[in-house]
Design a protein around this motif. Structure first.
Motif, PDB file in Angstrom:
ATOM      1  N   HIS A  41      33.075 -76.306  -3.616  1.00 13.80           N
ATOM      2  CA  HIS A  41      33.477 -75.939  -2.250  1.00 13.80           C
ATOM      3  C   HIS A  41      33.600 -77.214  -1.407  1.00 13.80           C
ATOM      4  O   HIS A  41      32.766 -77.469  -0.535  1.00 13.80           O
ATOM      5  N   ASP A  44      38.684 -75.001  -6.804  1.00 13.90           N
ATOM      6  CA  ASP A  44      38.354 -75.166  -5.393  1.00 13.90           C
ATOM      7  C   ASP A  44      39.480 -74.583  -4.548  1.00 13.90           C
ATOM      8  O   ASP A  44      40.498 -74.128  -5.085  1.00 13.90           O
ATOM      9  N   ALA A  45      39.302 -74.641  -3.243  1.00 14.35           N
ATOM     10  CA  ALA A  45      40.255 -74.018  -2.330  1.00 14.35           C
ATOM     11  C   ALA A  45      41.533 -74.837  -2.200  1.00 14.35           C
ATOM     12  O   ALA A  45      41.501 -76.071  -2.155  1.00 14.35           O
ATOM     13  N   GLU A  61      28.187 -72.578 -10.065  1.00  9.05           N
ATOM     14  CA  GLU A  61      29.087 -73.548  -9.499  1.00  9.05           C
ATOM     15  C   GLU A  61      28.516 -74.925  -9.742  1.00  9.05           C
ATOM     16  O   GLU A  61      27.471 -75.067 -10.386  1.00  9.05           O
ATOM     17  N   GLN A  96      44.103 -69.294  -0.266  1.00  4.96           N
ATOM     18  CA  GLN A  96      43.223 -68.703   0.732  1.00  4.96           C
ATOM     19  C   GLN A  96      43.949 -67.706   1.634  1.00  4.96           C
ATOM     20  O   GLN A  96      43.513 -66.579   1.807  1.00  4.96           O
ATOM     21  N   SER A  99      43.408 -75.874   0.380  1.00  2.79           N
ATOM     22  CA  SER A  99      42.966 -75.919   1.769  1.00  2.79           C
ATOM     23  C   SER A  99      43.910 -76.750   2.636  1.00  2.79           C
ATOM     24  O   SER A  99      44.487 -77.744   2.192  1.00  2.79           O
ATOM     25  N   ASN A 127      33.171 -74.516 -10.526  1.00  4.37           N
ATOM     26  CA  ASN A 127      33.602 -74.180  -9.176  1.00  4.37           C
ATOM     27  C   ASN A 127      32.969 -75.157  -8.194  1.00  4.37           C
ATOM     28  O   ASN A 127      31.873 -75.677  -8.430  1.00  4.37           O
ATOM     29  N   TYR A 176      33.478 -76.747   2.485  1.00  4.39           N
ATOM     30  CA  TYR A 176      32.367 -76.049   3.141  1.00  4.39           C
ATOM     31  C   TYR A 176      31.636 -77.005   4.087  1.00  4.39           C
ATOM     32  O   TYR A 176      30.857 -77.847   3.654  1.00  4.39           O
ATOM     33  N   ALA A 199      25.148 -74.853  -2.545  1.00  2.00           N
ATOM     34  CA  ALA A 199      25.729 -75.291  -1.276  1.00  2.00           C
ATOM     35  C   ALA A 199      24.659 -75.566  -0.225  1.00  2.00           C
ATOM     36  O   ALA A 199      24.819 -76.446   0.630  1.00  2.00           O
TER      37      ALA A 199
END
Length: 392
Positions: free
Chosen positions: A9, A39-40, A249, A66, A42, A7, A12, A253
């Motif tokens: 981000h 991941d997103a 992940e 999302q 986005s 995973n 972010y 982060a």
């Protein structure tokens, strides 16, 4: 090796994924040799550019929807089509629910067409599936079932037709990776996806919080224990036929000695690798065999004197070498005493096929040892995977 994923981000703001993308995230991704990343999905153009940069290194993305808007999801999927390997339903729409009812003040209030949990899951998932499969640009993409925060909430949702792969967030609660896998996680996946669809785990893993504040239900483990557990997890899931498994992940982060959610990474928040990064890297390097699929051969062997916890996986490369991986399904960490546990047991192996060279590999300990090419040997099997390379 194709089941292993992480995973991330990449959307972010202020996180290591952005601050140190060029200095750590991209080069460490290439170093690890990972193929799959969750991941997103986005609308952030910069996040998509970062996804494209990792795709240039050989990574493909499971993209997590999302917004509960099918039109937006389809449009964003088409923009990300060059990096996408699959699309996944919205994350944990059951957050804060137990047995289909709100159990916490922050329980999810997300709705679709005026429908809240539990009906929102099937309503959106089915419409998302129809949209992805109904478009000529995206119909080739597998659609993964939405993941749940609490597996029992799948019982409130029931069977959902709109998915190509079952999904679970199967955290082993800081213990052996088989924790409730066969009697809880997998059966709950089947409630949603039915008995025949492939299995995917889009979140699972361990955190290494130095001084946990006790606000997370999953106990912390050491980096050594996480290394053992995460390699075993991939092998246990492979043995059960999982198609994709995404560790949570890739990187912490942000920095925290107390917050568990900020300590699941293979990298620390400054981009430096933890022990489990190197263990996974060594396993990938040892077992990778890129190229077209080929018909595997048989190896005639027998393990004896094995305890009930003994597990094993047999793999083969296209050059004919076999890799017999053996381990004990035992605890590697005592969460109450906060100390590593080490256990091993001798197991006899009889190889009835011709053997020209044998090499023992311990990816966690980073050791490799060529041993006499005998057909009967005694292995010291422990709670970390031992890889026996067999050349005929």
């Amino acid at each position: 090796m194709d089941i292993i994923g992480v995973n991330g981000h990449l959307n972010y703001d202020g996180s290591v994924y952005i601050r140190l993308f060029d200095a750590a995230i991209a080069p460490r991704t290439a170093e690890l040799g990972i193929r799959n990343w969750r991941d997103a999905l986005s609308s952030n153009a910069d996040a998509l550019q970062r996804q494209m940069a990792l795709a240039a290194l050989g990574v493909r993305f499971d993209l997590l929807v999302q917004e509960l808007d099918v039109g937006t999801a389809l449009a964003l999927t088409k923009k990300a089509i060059s990096v996408a390997a699959s699309i996944e339903g919205p994350n944990e729409l059951d957050h804060g629910f137990r047995n289909g009812l709100p159990a916490y003040p922050d329980a999810s209030t997300r709705t679709y067409k005026g429908i809240g949990f539990p009906g929102v899951v099937a309503a959106f998932q089915n419409d998302l599936y129809a949209a992805i499969k109904g478009d000529s640009d995206t119909r080739h993409l597998p659609v993964l079932m939405a993941g749940f925060s609490f597996p029992d909430n799948t019982l409130s949702v029931g069977l959902v037709d709109g998915c190509d792969c079952a999904n679970t967030h199967s955290y082993p609660d800081g213990g052996p990776p088989t924790f409730r896998l066969d009697d809880w996680y997998i059966p709950r996946m089947r409630v949603n996806a039915g008995p025949d669809k492939p299995l995917c785990a889009t979140e699972t893993g361990y955190h290494t919080t130095p001084m946990p504040n006790g606000q997370h239900w999953i106990p912390a483990v050491s980096q050594r224990a996480a290394s053992k557990y995460e390699l075993r997890l991939m092998l246990e899931y492979y043995n059960r036929g999982f198609e994709k498994v995404f560790l949570y992940e890739f990187a912490d982060a942000a920095s925290s000695n107390e917050v568990a959610d900020l300590n699941f990474g293979l990298l620390a928040s400054d981009g430096t690798p933890k022990a489990q990064f190197f263990a996974l890297k060594r396993l990938i390097q040892l077992l990778s065999d890129p190229g077209a699929s080929f018909p595997a051969q048989r190896l005639d062997y027998q393990l004896s004197g094995a305890p009930p916890e003994l597990q094993h996986t047999l793999l083969q490369k296209r050059d004919g070498r076999f890799y017999l991986v053996v381990w004990l399904n035992r605890a590697s960490f005592d969460p109450k005493a906060r100390r590593d546990l080490e256990s091993s047991q001798k197991v006899s192996l009889a190889l009835r096929s011709t053997v020209s060279r044998l090499t023992l590999h311990l990816p966690v300990d980073a050791t490799d040892e060529e041993i006499p090419a005998t057909q009967v040997l005694v292995l010291e099997v422990s709670d970390q995977p031992l890889v026996l390379e067999i050349a005929q």
